[in-house]
Design a protein around this motif. Structure first.
Motif, mmCIF file in Angstrom:
data_model
loop_
_atom_site.group_PDB
_atom_site.id
_atom_site.type_symbol
_atom_site.label_atom_id
_atom_site.label_comp_id
_atom_site.label_asym_id
_atom_site.label_seq_id
_atom_site.Cartn_x
_atom_site.Cartn_y
_atom_site.Cartn_z
ATOM 1 N N GLY A 1 -1.414 -4.091 3.514
ATOM 2 C CA GLY A 1 -2.603 -4.976 3.314
ATOM 3 C C GLY A 1 -3.742 -4.134 4.123
ATOM 4 O O GLY A 1 -4.831 -5.186 4.670
ATOM 5 N N VAL A 2 -4.126 -2.973 4.731
ATOM 6 C CA VAL A 2 -4.337 -2.756 5.470
ATOM 7 C C VAL A 2 -5.740 -2.043 3.488
ATOM 8 O O VAL A 2 -5.453 -2.252 2.996
ATOM 9 C CB VAL A 2 -4.311 -0.680 5.855
ATOM 10 N N ALA A 3 -7.113 -1.800 4.257
ATOM 11 C CA ALA A 3 -8.370 -1.883 2.987
ATOM 12 C C ALA A 3 -7.779 -0.755 2.390
ATOM 13 O O ALA A 3 -7.605 0.510 3.252
ATOM 14 C CB ALA A 3 -9.756 -2.200 3.845
ATOM 15 N N GLU A 4 -8.595 -0.508 1.331
ATOM 16 C CA GLU A 4 -7.841 0.883 0.084
ATOM 17 C C GLU A 4 -9.324 2.035 0.794
ATOM 18 O O GLU A 4 -10.189 1.372 0.987
ATOM 19 C CB GLU A 4 -8.181 0.597 -0.697
ATOM 20 N N GLN A 5 -8.813 2.845 1.399
ATOM 21 C CA GLN A 5 -9.509 3.593 1.291
ATOM 22 C C GLN A 5 -9.034 5.728 1.321
ATOM 23 O O GLN A 5 -8.040 5.623 1.128
ATOM 24 C CB GLN A 5 -10.003 3.792 3.272
ATOM 25 N N THR A 6 -10.053 6.288 1.831
ATOM 26 C CA THR A 6 -10.120 7.332 1.567
ATOM 27 C C THR A 6 -10.301 7.931 2.930
ATOM 28 O O THR A 6 -11.472 8.592 3.509
ATOM 29 C CB THR A 6 -10.669 8.388 0.198
ATOM 30 N N VAL A 7 -9.186 9.000 3.326
ATOM 31 C CA VAL A 7 -9.595 9.964 4.661
ATOM 32 C C VAL A 7 -9.110 11.019 4.876
ATOM 33 O O VAL A 7 -8.193 11.431 4.247
ATOM 34 C CB VAL A 7 -8.564 9.136 6.350
ATOM 35 N N ARG B 1 0.833 -1.076 0.002
ATOM 36 C CA ARG B 1 0.251 0.475 -0.184
ATOM 37 C C ARG B 1 1.009 1.425 0.292
ATOM 38 O O ARG B 1 1.905 1.182 0.663
ATOM 39 C CB ARG B 1 -0.740 -0.423 1.130
ATOM 40 N N THR B 2 0.506 1.981 -0.666
ATOM 41 C CA THR B 2 1.041 2.824 -0.364
ATOM 42 C C THR B 2 0.149 4.437 -0.359
ATOM 43 O O THR B 2 -0.876 4.261 0.013
ATOM 44 C CB THR B 2 1.785 4.066 -1.822
ATOM 45 N N VAL B 3 0.614 6.007 0.147
ATOM 46 C CA VAL B 3 -0.058 6.673 1.117
ATOM 47 C C VAL B 3 -0.206 7.557 0.272
ATOM 48 O O VAL B 3 1.132 8.193 0.348
ATOM 49 C CB VAL B 3 -0.140 6.703 2.219
ATOM 50 N N SER B 4 -0.307 9.270 0.072
ATOM 51 C CA SER B 4 0.032 9.823 -0.430
ATOM 52 C C SER B 4 -1.355 10.952 0.619
ATOM 53 O O SER B 4 -2.457 10.864 0.362
ATOM 54 C CB SER B 4 -0.394 10.995 -1.496
ATOM 55 N N ALA B 5 -0.715 12.581 0.621
ATOM 56 C CA ALA B 5 -1.341 13.478 1.839
ATOM 57 C C ALA B 5 -1.181 14.482 0.859
ATOM 58 O O ALA B 5 -0.557 15.285 0.263
ATOM 59 C CB ALA B 5 -0.918 14.244 2.720
ATOM 60 N N ALA B 6 -2.624 15.654 0.699
ATOM 61 C CA ALA B 6 -2.176 16.527 -0.721
ATOM 62 C C ALA B 6 -2.986 17.171 1.029
ATOM 63 O O ALA B 6 -3.735 17.788 1.568
ATOM 64 C CB ALA B 6 -3.411 16.422 -1.221
ATOM 65 N N GLY B 7 -2.573 18.834 0.614
ATOM 66 C CA GLY B 7 -3.158 19.827 1.561
ATOM 67 C C GLY B 7 -2.095 20.690 2.107
ATOM 68 O O GLY B 7 -0.927 21.164 1.245
ATOM 69 N N SER B 8 -2.494 21.318 3.087
ATOM 70 C CA SER B 8 -1.355 22.363 3.298
ATOM 71 C C SER B 8 0.149 22.180 4.194
ATOM 72 O O SER B 8 1.300 22.122 4.273
ATOM 73 C CB SER B 8 -1.841 23.117 4.408
ATOM 74 N N GLY B 9 0.317 20.585 4.188
ATOM 75 C CA GLY B 9 1.427 20.160 4.188
ATOM 76 C C GLY B 9 1.897 19.878 5.766
ATOM 77 O O GLY B 9 2.688 19.295 6.459
ATOM 78 N N SER B 10 0.976 20.348 7.140
ATOM 79 C CA SER B 10 0.333 19.812 8.020
ATOM 80 C C SER B 10 0.279 18.479 8.240
ATOM 81 O O SER B 10 0.737 18.314 9.446
ATOM 82 C CB SER B 10 -0.313 21.130 8.944
ATOM 83 N N VAL B 11 -0.150 17.829 7.996
ATOM 84 C CA VAL B 11 -0.628 16.633 8.407
ATOM 85 C C VAL B 11 0.627 15.324 7.845
ATOM 86 O O VAL B 11 0.569 15.484 6.307
ATOM 87 C CB VAL B 11 -1.961 16.322 7.960
#
Length: 224
Positions: free
Chosen positions: A116-122, A99-109
């Protein structure tokens, strides 16, 4: 011999004189003339071209055809090899669990993800950014005022994260003296300063952690 007569043909009527030899000579000459008139350069080139068309051209076509087949086989071999490589990645179950993760926004998070985790959008909504921890003391009339309420020598322990420092205080410890001890012992994680806010008792001690977040809270404990 009686009753037998022999007749000798004359030279003029003999079939063996002149006529047959002369006729043979004309025949040979005629054949030479015919051969010379047929075997011209144009005729030779025509025969050569016909021979090449029958024998050489089919071989050339076969060579070209085989060359094209070899190129096609090489291309197919490459495609099959690439397919095998791609299939190996798909067949590996661990690859499917990545799995890969990407964060979009101000960069503060920042975010991390486990295999193995389920694919999801948080979606996160940040209402307040973490700030540095800070404290201020009561007011003093000057930087050289002694600390009040201390009748004996004590040990003041300041902790910020994994860093801690022991400050020695007593009845004669001044405001400026305790500031210097804090900065000397824990200046990499903690900043101590004296601020004049004005008024009769305007001098105050300000303590601030250098990093924000819960793990950088300032903690106090007194011994003695």
């Amino acid at each position: 011999m009686a009753g037998v007569s022999v007749s000798t043909p004359s030279k003029e009527n003999s079939p063996t004189y002149g006529l047959s030899k002369t006729g043979a000579a004309l025949t040979d000459k005629a054949q030479l003339n015919i051969a010379s008139s047929i075997l011209t350069q144009e005729v030779i080139d025509g025969l050569k071209k016909a021979d090449e068309s029958v024998q050489v051209k089919p071989l050339t076509l076969k060579i070209d055809k085989n060359t094209k087949k070899q190129a096609d086989i090489t291309a197919l071999t490459t495609l099959v090899s690439n397919l095998k490589t791609s299939y190996a990645d798909v067949a590996n179950e661990t690859a499917m669990l990545k799995r890969t993760v990407s964060a979009a926004g101000s960069g503060s998070v920042t975010a991390s993800v486990e295999a193995g985790v389920a694919e999801q959008t948080v979606r996160l909504s940040v209402s307040q950014i973490a700030q540095v921890d800070s404290y201020q003391s009561k007011g003093f009339t000057s930087r050289s005022d002694t600390l009040t309420g201390i009748s004996s020598d004590q040990s003041l322990t300041l902790s910020v994260g994994d860093k801690s420092v022991d400050i020695k205080v007593g009845p004669s410890t001044t405001l400026e003296n305790i500031i210097n001890q804090i900065n000397d012992g824990a200046g990499d994680v903690l900043k101590a300063s004296i601020v004049n806010t004005g008024g009769e008792n305007g001098y105050k001690m300000i303590l601030q952690s250098k990093e924000s977040g819960e793990k950088n809270q300032i903690k106090f404990s007194v011994k003695g």
